[in-house]
Design a protein around this motif. Structure first.
Motif, PDB file in Angstrom:
ATOM      1  N   ILE A 117       0.823  -1.212   0.000  1.00 50.50           N
ATOM      2  CA  ILE A 117       0.000   0.000   0.000  1.00 50.50           C
ATOM      3  C   ILE A 117       0.856   1.262   0.000  1.00 50.50           C
ATOM      4  O   ILE A 117       0.545   2.240  -0.688  1.00 50.50           O
ATOM      5  CB  ILE A 117      -0.997   0.005   1.192  1.00 50.50           C
ATOM      6  N   ILE A 118       1.967   1.256   0.749  1.00 53.03           N
ATOM      7  CA  ILE A 118       2.835   2.424   0.749  1.00 53.03           C
ATOM      8  C   ILE A 118       3.562   2.541  -0.581  1.00 53.03           C
ATOM      9  O   ILE A 118       3.769   3.639  -1.108  1.00 53.03           O
ATOM     10  CB  ILE A 118       3.834   2.373   1.924  1.00 53.03           C
ATOM     11  N   GLY A 119       3.936   1.384  -1.164  1.00 54.37           N
ATOM     12  CA  GLY A 119       4.529   1.416  -2.492  1.00 54.37           C
ATOM     13  C   GLY A 119       3.553   1.993  -3.506  1.00 54.37           C
ATOM     14  O   GLY A 119       3.918   2.844  -4.336  1.00 54.37           O
ATOM     15  N   ARG A 120       2.308   1.556  -3.445  1.00 58.42           N
ATOM     16  CA  ARG A 120       1.305   2.055  -4.382  1.00 58.42           C
ATOM     17  C   ARG A 120       1.098   3.557  -4.225  1.00 58.42           C
ATOM     18  O   ARG A 120       1.038   4.307  -5.202  1.00 58.42           O
ATOM     19  CB  ARG A 120      -0.017   1.319  -4.162  1.00 58.42           C
ATOM     20  N   LEU A 121       0.999   4.009  -2.967  1.00 63.33           N
ATOM     21  CA  LEU A 121       0.818   5.435  -2.713  1.00 63.33           C
ATOM     22  C   LEU A 121       2.046   6.248  -3.112  1.00 63.33           C
ATOM     23  O   LEU A 121       1.942   7.455  -3.350  1.00 63.33           O
ATOM     24  CB  LEU A 121       0.500   5.667  -1.230  1.00 63.33           C
ATOM     25  N   GLY A 145       3.763   5.574  -5.791  1.00 58.25           N
ATOM     26  CA  GLY A 145       3.906   5.515  -7.240  1.00 58.25           C
ATOM     27  C   GLY A 145       4.619   4.282  -7.759  1.00 58.25           C
ATOM     28  O   GLY A 145       5.051   4.255  -8.913  1.00 58.25           O
ATOM     29  N   ILE A 146       4.755   3.234  -6.912  1.00 60.34           N
ATOM     30  CA  ILE A 146       5.427   2.004  -7.324  1.00 60.34           C
ATOM     31  C   ILE A 146       4.362   0.939  -7.599  1.00 60.34           C
ATOM     32  O   ILE A 146       3.497   0.699  -6.761  1.00 60.34           O
ATOM     33  CB  ILE A 146       6.407   1.523  -6.236  1.00 60.34           C
ATOM     34  N   ARG A 147       4.450   0.316  -8.751  1.00 64.06           N
ATOM     35  CA  ARG A 147       3.412  -0.632  -9.155  1.00 64.06           C
ATOM     36  C   ARG A 147       3.737  -2.043  -8.674  1.00 64.06           C
ATOM     37  O   ARG A 147       4.850  -2.541  -8.874  1.00 64.06           O
ATOM     38  CB  ARG A 147       3.261  -0.659 -10.673  1.00 64.06           C
ATOM     39  N   ALA A 148       2.762  -2.678  -8.050  1.00 55.36           N
ATOM     40  CA  ALA A 148       2.903  -4.072  -7.625  1.00 55.36           C
ATOM     41  C   ALA A 148       2.321  -4.980  -8.695  1.00 55.36           C
ATOM     42  O   ALA A 148       1.172  -4.798  -9.119  1.00 55.36           O
ATOM     43  CB  ALA A 148       2.193  -4.296  -6.296  1.00 55.36           C
ATOM     44  N   GLU A 149       3.105  -5.949  -9.159  1.00 54.55           N
ATOM     45  CA  GLU A 149       2.615  -6.899 -10.155  1.00 54.55           C
ATOM     46  C   GLU A 149       1.902  -8.072  -9.508  1.00 54.55           C
ATOM     47  O   GLU A 149       0.897  -8.556 -10.029  1.00 54.55           O
ATOM     48  CB  GLU A 149       3.777  -7.409 -11.008  1.00 54.55           C
TER      49      GLU A 149
END
Length: 443
Positions: free
Chosen positions: A35-39, A41-45
């Motif tokens: 969630i912190i990665g997504r917020l 700007g990092i995309r989770a595959e």
């Protein structure tokens, strides 16, 4: 062959409890990364609960594949461009336009926040569980008021009633719950004591139990008491055919046994008296002077009388602070314990491995849902701390690399990263093997 059936069932229950606890803790940890990665700007595959072949999956509108895999012994988040589930290096070429959405191509602050979020979410889980216990179970009232009455062994008279305000015991004045604990040192050891209480506006003296009977309030996982099957609510009424009235008597007799077997006579509310044989275990405990001391223990807490304090509702802020305090105690205890082990103040057998954790989890689950939930909170805080250790392949190792980059303005070289990662992997594997060895061979 039939003798093996209960043991097999117990093993399955232990493994199932361990898998459930691990799944909860790892899922929360990885969701923190996600969630912190997504917020940031990092995309989770991929977000995976478990490893190995995919069992169930669903792709969301952001393109992340959410899956449950066949081996439920962990989980991972794989970000765009990652070489593997550990987010180590770049696994395949990424369109330069999408480089900002990878972990390696994101700004330093985004990478740091994303990696730090896993352990932080573990701490948050612990805080919420500990705080939830305070919020829903309540806290003792400031007044020394009697709450719920507990069953007592035959022969113990308890004339205390819910709502009584305790003003004294054995002629000693009581103004707080701490006064009752202090009075134990001067009261004669006896099954009954005189309690002065305020009831219906009148101060009267009633007969009640000793304020610190040998009543078990908790059983430590993997302890002698847990192995024997003792439970919270049990009352030790005798050891080696000597009557026991007060918890301190039991503690002294356990210490005096020096590891020799003890025959306990135990009263249980729903089944009466039963006999148990326990062998105390020597453990390293914090001493009053700040060091450590070796003591013989059977692994029980207690000393609570046959009544509970009246409870009051805890406010959300108060419960939150209590949860933070309890979580910090676990982190601080982990730090001091690890340092004491490194410096030789305590024995290396204090470090357990997967077997001891699984057994402790199974025993906590057997004690009930509340105990199991509490143990999940303890494990979550401990795992969060361990992940922050500055060891490559752990989150703390990645954060160490990011700190180097922040100071020097450039990341470590690929050669240095590969070497340190190999050393970190060897250290983690060695630690796991060491813990398993302790599980198998330490007393």
């Amino acid at each position: 062959m039939t003798d093996l059936i209960p043991q097999f069932g117990s093993t399955i229950y232990t493994l199932a409890s361990f898998v459930v606890a691990l799944a909860v803790i790892v899922t929360v940890h990885e969701y923190g990364h996600y969630i912190i990665g997504r917020l940031s700007g990092i995309r989770a595959e991929v977000f995976s609960v478990g490893f190995g072949p995919r069992l169930v999956s669903r792709r969301d509108r952001r393109g992340t594949l959410w899956q449950i895999a066949a081996l439920p012994l962990g989980g991972y988040v794989r970000f765009l461009g990652d070489a593997n589930a550990a987010s180590a290096g770049t696994g395949h070429k990424v369109d330069p336009a999408l480089l900002r959405q990878t972990l390696t191509g994101a700004p330093l602050w985004a990478r740091f926040a994303t990696l730090l979020a896993g352990p932080v979410f573990n701490f948050i889980l612990s805080i919420l569980i500990f705080g939830g216990f305070a919020l829903f179970q309540g806290l003792p009232t400031q007044q020394v008021e009697v709450g719920e009455i507990s069953p007592a062994p035959p022969g113990i008279v308890n004339q205390l009633q819910p709502g009584d305000l305790i003003t004294g015991i054995g002629g000693q004045k009581v103004e707080s719950w701490a006064d009752i604990s202090a009075a134990v040192d001067t009261l004669p050891i006896a099954p009954q004591q005189d309690w002065q209480v305020l009831r219906d506006g009148l101060e009267i003296t009633v007969t009640g139990p000793d304020p610190m009977p040998a009543r078990i309030s908790g059983v430590a996982p993997r302890s002698a008491a847990a192995d024997a099957g003792l439970m919270a609510g049990d009352v030790v009424i005798g050891i080696d055919d000597q009557p026991i009235t007060r918890f301190t008597q039991m503690r002294d007799m356990v210490e005096a046994a020096q590891g020799n077997p003890l025959a306990l006579q135990v009263w249980r509310p729903d089944s009466g008296v039963a006999n148990y044989t326990l062998i105390p275990k020597e453990q390293d405990l914090p001493a009053a002077d700040g060091g450590y001391e070796k003591r013989w223990l059977i692994g029980v807490t207690g000393g609570e009388s046959f009544f509970a304090p009246a409870m009051r509702r805890a406010g959300p802020i108060e419960a939150l602070w209590l949860g933070i305090g309890q979580t910090w105690q676990i982190i601080a205890g982990s730090i001091t314990g690890l340092w004491a082990m490194i410096t030789g103040q305590i024995g290396s057998c204090n470090l357990g491995g997967a077997i001891s954790i699984a057994e402790s989890t199974g025993q906590a689950a057997s004690a009930g849902g509340a105990s199991f939930l509490w143990w999940i909170a303890v494990l979550s805080a401990a795992i969060g701390f361990l992940n922050l250790l500055p060891i490559p392949v752990l989150d703390g190792g990645h954060l160490m690399f990011y700190a180097w980059e922040a100071v020097t303005g450039r990341p470590p070289s690929d050669r240095a990263l590969n070497l340190l990662t190999a050393i970190g992997m060897a250290a983690v594997l060695s630690l796991m093997i060491f813990g398993l060895t302790n599980d198998l061979f330490c007393p």
